[in-house]
Design a protein around this motif. Structure first.
Motif, PDB file in Angstrom:
ATOM      1  N   ASN A  80       0.869  -1.179   0.000  1.00 40.55           N
ATOM      2  CA  ASN A  80       0.000   0.000   0.000  1.00 40.55           C
ATOM      3  C   ASN A  80       0.906   1.229   0.000  1.00 40.55           C
ATOM      4  O   ASN A  80       1.711   1.412   0.914  1.00 40.55           O
ATOM      5  CB  ASN A  80      -0.888  -0.018   1.249  1.00 40.55           C
ATOM      6  N   THR A  81       0.791   2.058  -1.029  1.00 43.39           N
ATOM      7  CA  THR A  81       1.702   3.200  -1.163  1.00 43.39           C
ATOM      8  C   THR A  81       1.568   4.196  -0.004  1.00 43.39           C
ATOM      9  O   THR A  81       2.477   4.996   0.223  1.00 43.39           O
ATOM     10  CB  THR A  81       1.457   3.939  -2.493  1.00 43.39           C
ATOM     11  N   ASP A  82       0.466   4.133   0.746  1.00 41.22           N
ATOM     12  CA  ASP A  82       0.316   5.006   1.926  1.00 41.22           C
ATOM     13  C   ASP A  82       1.308   4.629   3.018  1.00 41.22           C
ATOM     14  O   ASP A  82       1.603   5.429   3.911  1.00 41.22           O
ATOM     15  CB  ASP A  82      -1.115   4.914   2.478  1.00 41.22           C
ATOM     16  N   ASN A  83       1.801   3.385   2.939  1.00 38.10           N
ATOM     17  CA  ASN A  83       2.735   2.901   3.964  1.00 38.10           C
ATOM     18  C   ASN A  83       4.198   3.137   3.597  1.00 38.10           C
ATOM     19  O   ASN A  83       5.093   2.840   4.396  1.00 38.10           O
ATOM     20  CB  ASN A  83       2.511   1.403   4.207  1.00 38.10           C
ATOM     21  N   LEU A  84       4.441   3.640   2.389  1.00 35.34           N
ATOM     22  CA  LEU A  84       5.819   3.915   1.983  1.00 35.34           C
ATOM     23  C   LEU A  84       6.343   5.149   2.706  1.00 35.34           C
ATOM     24  O   LEU A  84       5.590   6.082   2.992  1.00 35.34           O
ATOM     25  CB  LEU A  84       5.889   4.142   0.463  1.00 35.34           C
ATOM     26  N   LYS A  85       7.637   5.139   2.976  1.00 33.64           N
ATOM     27  CA  LYS A  85       8.255   6.270   3.689  1.00 33.64           C
ATOM     28  C   LYS A  85       9.595   6.610   3.063  1.00 33.64           C
ATOM     29  O   LYS A  85      10.141   5.825   2.267  1.00 33.64           O
ATOM     30  CB  LYS A  85       8.422   5.930   5.173  1.00 33.64           C
ATOM     31  N   VAL A  86      10.115   7.751   3.438  1.00 30.57           N
ATOM     32  CA  VAL A  86      11.426   8.195   2.934  1.00 30.57           C
ATOM     33  C   VAL A  86      12.485   7.167   3.339  1.00 30.57           C
ATOM     34  O   VAL A  86      12.533   6.723   4.486  1.00 30.57           O
ATOM     35  CB  VAL A  86      11.784   9.592   3.494  1.00 30.57           C
ATOM     36  N   GLY A  87      13.310   6.802   2.389  1.00 28.74           N
ATOM     37  CA  GLY A  87      14.353   5.799   2.645  1.00 28.74           C
ATOM     38  C   GLY A  87      14.031   4.454   2.035  1.00 28.74           C
ATOM     39  O   GLY A  87      14.931   3.634   1.813  1.00 28.74           O
TER      40      GLY A  87
END
Length: 204
Positions: A80-87
């Motif tokens: 889920n792209t909402d769970n992606l974060k920097v890094g």
């Protein structure tokens, strides 16, 4: 005593051979099951117009050198792209026709929100001097990279060649033929021993 020692050695070698054979069979079954699931999941996802649950992507660009090298294979899982974060390292498709639909694997260095496009990811290759000009839309994200398999891509490219396919077919075929010849030879020796014993008993 010497005969007992030879028997023990033969039994040990037979046991080791069986263990190796069963281990190879189990590994091949696991790989086979993985490939079957991979193909089926890919077809189902394609029919639904979604990304597959996971994918294996061979890296052909040096842009991530130091983290993921050329010919490494990245294991990418849908997320889920909402769970992606920097890094996070992601694999995505660019809307720039220059890349010809080739998936790209880069690291997220910034995340912004757009009223029209939604989440946008600024990405950069670890070996690149600056971020990509194009911001990645959430809909173009294939998934997140969880781990890499070093240099597995070399095997893929090798097998894709004519000589690679030929060798991949010949080696197992030669192995099977050699094993059959070995079994026939052992059977021949066993029959020879039995005939020799019968002759010895017949002469007593």
């Amino acid at each position: 005593m010497e005969e007992d020692k030879k028997i023990r050695i033969k039994r040990a070698l037979h046991m080791i051979t069986n263990i190796i054979s069963y281990t190879i069979i189990i590994i091949l079954m696991i790989i086979g099951s993985f490939l079957v699931f991979y193909v089926i999941d890919g077809k189902i996802s394609k029919s639904k117009g979604t990304n597959p649950l996971f994918g294996l992507y061979t890296i052909i660009s040096p842009s991530m050198t130091g983290t993921i090298d050329v010919y490494d294979v990245a294991f990418v899982k849908r997320i889920n792209t909402d769970n992606l974060k920097v890094g996070d390292i992601i694999t995505f498709y660019s809307e720039n026709s220059f890349f010809g639909g080739t998936p790209i694997t880069h690291r997220i260095i910034n995340i912004t929100e757009d009223e029209v496009e939604g989440r946008l990811f600024t990405v950069q290759g670890d070996a690149n001097p600056k971020p990509d000009d194009e911001k990645v839309k959430a809909k173009n994200v294939v998934g997140k990279v969880y781990f890499k398999i070093p240099q597995l891509g070399r095997i893929q490219f090798f097998l894709a060649s004519k000589s690679g396919w030929l060798i991949a077919i010949l080696i197992p075929a030669l192995g099977i033929i050699s094993y059959d010849i070995f079994k026939i030879f052992r059977l021949f020796l066993l029959k020879s021993k039995l005939l020799s014993l019968e002759n010895q008993h017949g002469n007593i």
